[in-house]
Design a protein around this motif. Structure first.
Motif, PDB file in Angstrom:
ATOM      1  N   GLN A   1      48.399  41.044  37.127  1.00 58.19           N
ATOM      2  CA  GLN A   1      47.137  40.311  37.056  1.00 58.19           C
ATOM      3  C   GLN A   1      47.367  38.882  37.518  1.00 58.19           C
ATOM      4  OE1 GLN A   1      44.122  40.650  33.702  1.00 58.19           O
ATOM      5  NE2 GLN A   1      44.920  38.624  33.237  1.00 58.19           N
ATOM      6  N   ARG A   2      46.434  38.360  38.318  1.00 62.97           N
ATOM      7  CA  ARG A   2      46.512  36.981  38.799  1.00 62.97           C
ATOM      8  C   ARG A   2      45.234  36.258  38.389  1.00 62.97           C
ATOM      9  NH1 ARG A   2      49.707  36.241  43.380  1.00 62.97           N
ATOM     10  NH2 ARG A   2      49.069  34.040  43.236  1.00 62.97           N
TER      11      ARG A   2
ATOM     12  N   ASP B   1      40.076  45.173  39.620  1.00 62.10           N
ATOM     13  CA  ASP B   1      39.264  44.675  38.515  1.00 62.10           C
ATOM     14  C   ASP B   1      39.130  43.155  38.631  1.00 62.10           C
ATOM     15  OD1 ASP B   1      39.248  47.263  37.644  1.00 62.10           O
ATOM     16  OD2 ASP B   1      40.675  46.947  35.999  1.00 62.10           O
ATOM     17  N   CYS B   2      37.967  42.646  38.259  1.00 61.82           N
ATOM     18  CA  CYS B   2      37.734  41.207  38.326  1.00 61.82           C
ATOM     19  C   CYS B   2      36.858  40.782  37.156  1.00 61.82           C
ATOM     20  CB  CYS B   2      37.074  40.824  39.655  1.00 61.82           C
ATOM     21  SG  CYS B   2      36.730  39.059  39.829  1.00 61.82           S
TER      22      CYS B   2
ATOM     23  N   PHE C   1      38.852  32.799  36.564  1.00 62.42           N
ATOM     24  CA  PHE C   1      38.538  34.086  37.171  1.00 62.42           C
ATOM     25  C   PHE C   1      39.840  34.791  37.518  1.00 62.42           C
ATOM     26  CE2 PHE C   1      38.514  30.887  40.463  1.00 62.42           C
ATOM     27  CZ  PHE C   1      39.158  31.461  41.557  1.00 62.42           C
ATOM     28  N   CYS C   2      39.888  36.078  37.207  1.00 59.43           N
ATOM     29  CA  CYS C   2      41.126  36.857  37.313  1.00 59.43           C
ATOM     30  C   CYS C   2      40.898  38.130  38.111  1.00 59.43           C
ATOM     31  CB  CYS C   2      41.658  37.227  35.930  1.00 59.43           C
ATOM     32  SG  CYS C   2      42.072  35.817  34.875  1.00 59.43           S
ATOM     33  N   PHE C   3      41.953  38.532  38.815  1.00 58.98           N
ATOM     34  CA  PHE C   3      41.991  39.810  39.513  1.00 58.98           C
ATOM     35  C   PHE C   3      43.099  40.639  38.888  1.00 58.98           C
ATOM     36  CE2 PHE C   3      40.465  36.684  42.571  1.00 58.98           C
ATOM     37  CZ  PHE C   3      39.263  37.259  42.950  1.00 58.98           C
ATOM     38  N   SER C   4      42.769  41.870  38.532  1.00 63.13           N
ATOM     39  CA  SER C   4      43.722  42.709  37.815  1.00 63.13           C
ATOM     40  C   SER C   4      43.951  44.019  38.565  1.00 63.13           C
ATOM     41  CB  SER C   4      43.211  43.000  36.391  1.00 63.13           C
ATOM     42  OG  SER C   4      44.053  43.934  35.748  1.00 63.13           O
ATOM     43  N   ASN C   5      45.231  44.382  38.646  1.00 62.01           N
ATOM     44  CA  ASN C   5      45.633  45.666  39.211  1.00 62.01           C
ATOM     45  C   ASN C   5      46.431  46.455  38.179  1.00 62.01           C
ATOM     46  OD1 ASN C   5      45.819  47.578  41.309  1.00 62.01           O
ATOM     47  ND2 ASN C   5      47.804  46.804  41.962  1.00 62.01           N
TER      48      ASN C   5
END
Length: 214
Positions: free
Chosen positions: A35-36, A63-64, A97-101
């Motif tokens: 996750q970033r 995912d965001c 705000f985050c982007f998740s894998n």
């Protein structure tokens, strides 16, 4: 003379406004199960827009979510290929705000996002406070400015599509290459098996050494 100079100056201002307007653009690598997150301090009453798109990896989904300074989730989407989110801030503070894998255990993703803050400034002085109609020259410059913005958006869209298509083509080329190597090995093994089988048919069988005594 002077009219042409004025037209050029206004059109140049429209061009610079179109090219200078923007926020933060970034392409990031998102490993599997990772996750970033990014943080931005904003004043209250500002508008921000988040556009993102998965360029390569897995099923091109991520995912965001976005949180306000109080930890409240104001946006959340799962397994999206692309999306756009706009919001007017109600409180001052750090927005996240985050982007998740994290849902993927083996797919490495590449994600592009564009984070815009605030409204675009007017291209003409006191344009928002004018009480008279725009002149023909000013209207033409506004039209040029809007068309340039549309061109920039189209270029970004096609650049992302090209990167996504290239990634898919490289992935397909890799699969075809592995399949071709596998077929070659299978054919090689079948050929050796056939040669050995045919050789066994034409091999003379020696008689047994044992026999009746005289």
């Amino acid at each position: 003379g002077a009219v042409r100079v004025a037209v050029r100056a206004l059109c140049l201002a429209a061009l610079l406004g179109a090219l200078g307007a923007g926020g933060t653009e970034l392409t990031l690598e998102l490993p599997d199960s990772a996750q970033r997150c990014f943080h931005q301090e904003l004043e209250s009453g500002l508008k921000f827009t988040l556009d993102y798109q998965v360029i390569s990896g897995g099923h091109y989904d991520v995912d965001c979510y976005v949180e306000d300074p109080n930890g409240k989730t104001i946006y959340q989407e799962t397994k999206k290929q692309y999306d756009s989110f706009s919001h007017h801030t109600e409180v001052k503070g750090v927005y996240t705000f985050c982007f998740s894998n994290e849902f993927s255990t083996f797919s490495h993703k590449i994600v592009y996002f564009d984070f815009q803050v605030g409204d675009e400034p007017p291209i003409l002085p006191d344009m928002n406070n004018r009480v008279t109609a725009l002149t023909q020259m000013e209207s033409a410059c506004v039209t040029i400015h809007e068309m340039l913005n549309a061109v920039i958006d189209s270029q970004t869209h096609y650049r992302l599509r090209e990167a996504q298509d290239r990634s898919r083509a490289e992935e397909l080329n890799g699969r075809v290459s592995y399949w071709s190597v596998g077929e070659t090995l299978i054919l090689f093994m079948v050929s050796i098996g056939q040669v050995m089988l045919l050789k066994s048919f034409f091999t003379e069988k020696r008689p047994s050494s044992g026999g009746a005594g005289t």
